[in-house]
Motif scaffolding. Structure first.
Motif, mmCIF file in Angstrom:
data_model
loop_
_atom_site.group_PDB
_atom_site.id
_atom_site.type_symbol
_atom_site.label_atom_id
_atom_site.label_comp_id
_atom_site.label_asym_id
_atom_site.label_seq_id
_atom_site.Cartn_x
_atom_site.Cartn_y
_atom_site.Cartn_z
ATOM 1 N N VAL A 1 100.901 9.149 66.762
ATOM 2 C CA VAL A 1 101.931 8.834 67.484
ATOM 3 C C VAL A 1 101.528 8.340 68.772
ATOM 4 C CG1 VAL A 1 104.415 8.932 67.993
ATOM 5 C CG2 VAL A 1 103.499 9.757 65.938
ATOM 6 N N LEU A 2 101.904 7.217 69.316
ATOM 7 C CA LEU A 2 101.602 6.654 70.676
ATOM 8 C C LEU A 2 102.356 6.780 71.732
ATOM 9 C CD1 LEU A 2 99.424 3.461 69.657
ATOM 10 C CD2 LEU A 2 98.663 5.573 70.255
ATOM 11 N N ASP A 3 103.599 6.901 71.455
ATOM 12 C CA ASP A 3 104.970 6.848 72.143
ATOM 13 C C ASP A 3 105.873 8.122 71.936
ATOM 14 O OD1 ASP A 3 107.503 6.704 73.582
ATOM 15 O OD2 ASP A 3 107.258 4.550 73.752
ATOM 16 N N ASP A 4 105.918 9.189 72.641
ATOM 17 C CA ASP A 4 106.654 10.322 72.212
ATOM 18 C C ASP A 4 107.929 10.241 72.073
ATOM 19 O OD1 ASP A 4 107.183 9.761 74.845
ATOM 20 O OD2 ASP A 4 106.937 11.720 75.746
ATOM 21 N N ALA A 5 108.673 9.239 72.311
ATOM 22 C CA ALA A 5 110.139 8.728 71.808
ATOM 23 C C ALA A 5 110.018 8.442 70.334
ATOM 24 C CB ALA A 5 110.721 7.542 72.702
ATOM 25 N N HIS A 6 108.886 8.475 69.554
ATOM 26 C CA HIS A 6 108.993 8.068 68.365
ATOM 27 C C HIS A 6 108.923 9.458 67.531
ATOM 28 C CE1 HIS A 6 106.838 3.947 69.039
ATOM 29 N NE2 HIS A 6 108.038 4.060 69.304
ATOM 30 N N VAL A 7 108.866 10.417 68.195
ATOM 31 C CA VAL A 7 109.078 11.784 67.482
ATOM 32 C C VAL A 7 110.424 12.460 67.940
ATOM 33 C CG1 VAL A 7 107.931 13.960 67.106
ATOM 34 C CG2 VAL A 7 106.568 11.947 67.758
ATOM 35 N N GLY A 8 111.292 13.030 66.757
ATOM 36 C CA GLY A 8 112.375 13.832 67.063
ATOM 37 C C GLY A 8 113.237 13.420 66.019
ATOM 38 N N ASP A 9 114.524 13.771 66.160
ATOM 39 C CA ASP A 9 115.603 13.785 65.116
ATOM 40 C C ASP A 9 115.691 12.111 64.513
ATOM 41 O OD1 ASP A 9 116.270 16.288 65.863
ATOM 42 O OD2 ASP A 9 117.891 15.934 67.057
ATOM 43 N N ILE A 10 116.084 12.083 63.470
ATOM 44 C CA ILE A 10 116.543 10.621 62.982
ATOM 45 C C ILE A 10 117.756 10.270 63.548
ATOM 46 C CG2 ILE A 10 116.508 9.294 60.965
ATOM 47 C CD1 ILE A 10 114.038 10.823 59.715
ATOM 48 N N ARG A 11 117.980 9.568 63.990
ATOM 49 C CA ARG A 11 119.584 9.017 64.413
ATOM 50 C C ARG A 11 119.561 7.887 64.072
ATOM 51 N NH1 ARG A 11 117.644 10.828 69.981
ATOM 52 N NH2 ARG A 11 118.091 12.940 70.182
ATOM 53 N N GLY A 12 120.154 7.584 62.815
ATOM 54 C CA GLY A 12 120.414 6.406 62.148
ATOM 55 C C GLY A 12 121.627 5.699 62.331
ATOM 56 N N ALA A 13 122.095 4.575 61.964
ATOM 57 C CA ALA A 13 123.370 4.144 62.210
ATOM 58 C C ALA A 13 124.335 4.865 61.467
ATOM 59 C CB ALA A 13 123.466 2.652 61.895
ATOM 60 N N LEU A 14 123.889 5.334 60.135
ATOM 61 C CA LEU A 14 125.032 6.026 59.277
ATOM 62 C C LEU A 14 124.976 7.442 59.161
ATOM 63 C CD1 LEU A 14 125.038 3.421 56.599
ATOM 64 C CD2 LEU A 14 126.526 3.597 58.620
ATOM 65 N N GLY A 15 123.970 8.212 59.976
ATOM 66 C CA GLY A 15 123.781 9.564 59.792
ATOM 67 C C GLY A 15 122.484 10.155 60.726
ATOM 68 N N THR A 16 122.494 11.161 60.717
ATOM 69 C CA THR A 16 121.346 12.016 61.705
ATOM 70 C C THR A 16 120.506 13.140 60.673
ATOM 71 O OG1 THR A 16 122.650 11.975 63.610
ATOM 72 C CG2 THR A 16 120.883 13.471 63.451
ATOM 73 N N ILE A 17 119.282 13.053 60.939
ATOM 74 C CA ILE A 17 118.269 13.901 60.248
ATOM 75 C C ILE A 17 117.566 14.843 61.343
ATOM 76 C CG2 ILE A 17 116.600 14.736 58.775
ATOM 77 C CD1 ILE A 17 117.296 12.224 57.361
ATOM 78 N N THR A 54 100.840 6.737 59.542
ATOM 79 C CA THR A 54 100.051 6.849 60.768
ATOM 80 C C THR A 54 100.753 6.667 62.061
ATOM 81 O OG1 THR A 54 100.420 4.453 60.918
ATOM 82 C CG2 THR A 54 98.764 5.176 59.374
ATOM 83 N N GLY A 55 102.096 6.454 62.010
ATOM 84 C CA GLY A 55 102.919 6.512 63.333
ATOM 85 C C GLY A 55 102.439 5.514 64.358
ATOM 86 N N VAL A 56 101.609 4.776 63.982
ATOM 87 C CA VAL A 56 101.011 3.645 64.670
ATOM 88 C C VAL A 56 101.353 2.431 64.242
ATOM 89 C CG1 VAL A 56 98.674 2.747 65.842
ATOM 90 C CG2 VAL A 56 98.979 5.008 65.461
ATOM 91 N N GLY A 57 101.551 1.233 65.073
ATOM 92 C CA GLY A 57 102.107 -0.143 64.629
ATOM 93 C C GLY A 57 100.694 -0.967 64.085
ATOM 94 N N HIS A 58 101.029 -1.758 63.434
ATOM 95 C CA HIS A 58 100.224 -2.835 62.605
ATOM 96 C C HIS A 58 99.292 -3.282 63.524
ATOM 97 C CE1 HIS A 58 99.378 -4.211 58.676
ATOM 98 N NE2 HIS A 58 99.205 -5.700 59.097
ATOM 99 N N ALA A 59 99.651 -3.915 64.559
ATOM 100 C CA ALA A 59 98.436 -4.596 65.271
ATOM 101 C C ALA A 59 97.512 -3.539 65.972
ATOM 102 C CB ALA A 59 99.251 -5.429 66.511
ATOM 103 N N ARG A 60 97.971 -2.528 66.465
ATOM 104 C CA ARG A 60 96.935 -1.361 66.952
ATOM 105 C C ARG A 60 96.032 -0.783 65.956
ATOM 106 N NH1 ARG A 60 96.988 1.595 71.505
ATOM 107 N NH2 ARG A 60 95.046 2.866 71.624
ATOM 108 N N LEU A 61 96.685 -0.798 64.428
ATOM 109 C CA LEU A 61 95.783 -0.293 63.382
ATOM 110 C C LEU A 61 94.617 -1.297 63.306
ATOM 111 C CD1 LEU A 61 97.922 1.275 60.766
ATOM 112 C CD2 LEU A 61 96.355 2.197 62.316
#
Length: 565
Positions: free
Chosen positions: A34-50, A127-134
């Motif tokens: 994962v390249l951006d640490d903001a991509h790790v943590g709780d899932i805060r979706g529109a309709l719920g949290t995990i 992967t946690g990495v975007g398509h272009a970077r891969l």
């Protein structure tokens, strides 16, 4: 969730070491790329949290439903965003010019939509990495730069078509053009730049709900349900029509339904939402929800346009979506026209938002910028600058008097068709890279189906390029092109198999898929360099040559048309 990276910290803390083997290590020791640490943590979706530390199994219908609601978003948004202004024009044209005779194309596209998006969903979650970077990391700087540059150019033109859709909608509704376009641009920018992923997703899902306005238009126009059911499952061609025109429209339907930006958006959005392999089944359900809605919307447009215009002078003479709204009002009532125009406005807004985000995500991924909707403007200035810059530039182009809007729309459809095969080729290669996906790599059945899809897309791309260069192309020439591409594909497959047997190369062994929910791709700097065979190098070189030549020729042709030649 199995992932145990810290929710905050610098990039070095995120990109920690991991063995490069496909055997899953203990969850407690797992680290990812994962390249951006903001991509790790709780899932805060529109309709719920995990919660990040919520590893409890989902037992019972209630728990599974809550999890699904929290996950819903990526698949739904990317699919509904695909029914954008360009799609409105393409599906309406099919219905107005040929009735419901091309409905079967939607049925054939369903597995293509699912397979393409399921693969990028897998790539994102694992992967946690975007398509272009891969692409950059696994295929080198040329293809990495090419993927970002062509995505940027194509997406910039696509966003212009979204704002063209907005002008057509507000023009029918009697609203002033320039203020409406600028207001729409401001709404799109503000919706994505609040620093709250959940707030953006709630706005996006609300816009997705707006696409359901097409359903009452369908019932108002009341096309023949029996005829539509027949044409949906029984392939056929319109009677008395030029085969070349029909085939080019079919290619346009494929191009507008399977667009390159979707691959980049879905993968990056899954990463930004912090979805991991553990929730793959729920994300696949989300994807199916989006596919159902997009097919219903497309079929509704073909159906009510066929019913409204059938037997009238406008049948067979499509111009644009604005005239479709006026025609619906004329033959089905004012309510139908207004609902269609509002749905077009809604679709254009969500399309502009999704396409712009796919570009901003890709550039942020490749250039190492912070690129997350969890961050505010101060925390991701480059990301939001790209996003807002694309939106505002497109809006300004559309309101400039004399802009060749019709030509831009045609150019977008053409370039999308030309570039789609390259995106599909790299998608297939990445999903067979065991270093990248480990136990999540494609199986043989998936590879066989996807290879056929790629071959068909390459053939359609060649036909579309030829049609732009030679507008008077005949049906015979199109069929001959298809035959040549088919023979070339069979010969290439035969050569590859003969070379494999002659060299004594064995097929890749079975994949150990045990405990795959805990497996994530290692950091990029820990991945071994890919070994590219001679045959693959030749194939990629041929693809590179074709794409560059086709793009140059298409752009030259568009410029000639713009200059009146």
């Amino acid at each position: 969730m199995p992932q145990t990276l810290p929710p905050t910290g610098d990039r070095e803390a995120v990109m920690t070491d991991l063995s490069t083997t496909a055997t899953a290590p203990p969850a407690s020791a797992l680290r990812t790329a994962v390249l951006d640490d903001a991509h790790v943590g709780d899932i805060r979706g529109a309709l719920g949290t995990i919660k990040l530390d919520d590893t409890a199994p989902r037992r019972g219908l209630s728990a599974k439903l809550k999890t699904l609601l929290a996950i819903v978003g990526p698949g739904l948004i990317v699919m509904v965003g695909d029914n954008d202004a360009g799609a409105f024009g393409t599906y309406s044209q099919a219905g107005q010019n040929y009735g419901t005779s091309l409905l079967w194309t939607l049925l054939l596209l369903i597995p293509v939509l699912y397979v393409n998006q399921e693969m990028v969903l897998r790539l994102g979650a694992v992967t946690g990495v975007g398509h272009a970077r891969l692409i950059l990391e696994r295929f080198g700087k040329f293809w990495g730069a090419f993927s970002v540059i062509d995505l940027f150019l194509l997406n910039a033109l696509t966003i212009v078509t979204e704002f063209i859709g907005i002008t057509l909608a507000v023009g029918y509704l009697g609203l002033p053009k320039a203020p409406s376009v600028l207001l729409a641009a401001a709404i799109v920018v503000v919706a994505a730049s609040t620093g709250s992923f959940r707030r953006f997703e709630r706005t996006a899902i609300l816009l997705c709900a707006g696409s359901l306005l097409l359903i009452p238009v369908y019932f108002i126009a009341h096309p023949s349900t029996g005829r539509m059911a027949h044409d949906f499952v029984v392939p056929g061609m319109p009677h008395g029509s030029q085969l070349s025109d029909v085939m080019l429209l079919i290619i346009a339907i494929v191009g507008t339904t399977v667009a390159p930006w979707q691959l980049f958006f879905q993968q990056s959005y899954v990463i930004d939402k912090r979805i991991t392999p553990r929730f793959m089944r729920y994300e696949k359900a989300d994807l199916w929800l989006g596919i159902v809605i997009v097919v219903i919307g497309a079929a509704a447009m073909m159906g009510f346009c066929a019913a409204a215009f059938g037997g009238h002078g406008e049948f067979g003479h499509f111009t644009d979506s604005g005239h479709v709204a006026a025609g619906l009002e004329k033959y089905a009532g004012k309510t139908a026209g207004v609902l269609f125009a509002v749905a077009l406005l809604d679709a254009s807004v969500i399309g502009a938002c999704a396409v712009s985000l796919s570009t901003a995500y890709a550039i942020g991924d490749v250039m190492g910028l912070k690129h997350s909707l969890h961050r505010g403007i101060k925390g991701a200035k480059g990301f939001y600058a790209v996003f807002a810059g694309l939106i505002l530039t497109a809006a300004i182009i559309v309101i400039i008097p004399g802009s060749p809007l019709g030509l831009l729309t045609e150019g977008v459809q053409t370039l999308a068709g030309v570039l789609l095969p390259s995106a599909s080729v790299f998608l297939l290669l990445l999903c067979n890279d065991r270093t990248v996906l480990g136990p999540w790599v494609n199986g043989r059945a998936m590879n066989a189906f996807t290879s056929i899809v790629v071959a068909v897309l390459v053939t359609l791309s060649v036909i579309l390029t030829a049609a732009v260069l030679f507008p008077g192309i005949t049906s015979t020439a199109i069929l001959d092109t298809m035959a040549v591409c088919g023979v070339a594909g069979i010969l290439a497959l035969g050569y590859a198999e003969t070379r494999r047997r002659r060299k004594g190369w064995a097929l890749a062994g079975p994949v150990d898929r045990m405990d795959k929910e805990n497996w994530r791709m290692p950091p990029l700097d820990q991945l071994p360099q890919p070994v590219i065979s001679t045959g693959r190098k030749v194939g990629l070189a041929a693809l590179r040559t074709y794409l560059l030549a086709a793009m140059i020729l298409v752009i030259v042709r568009i410029v000639q048309l713009a200059l009146g030649h």
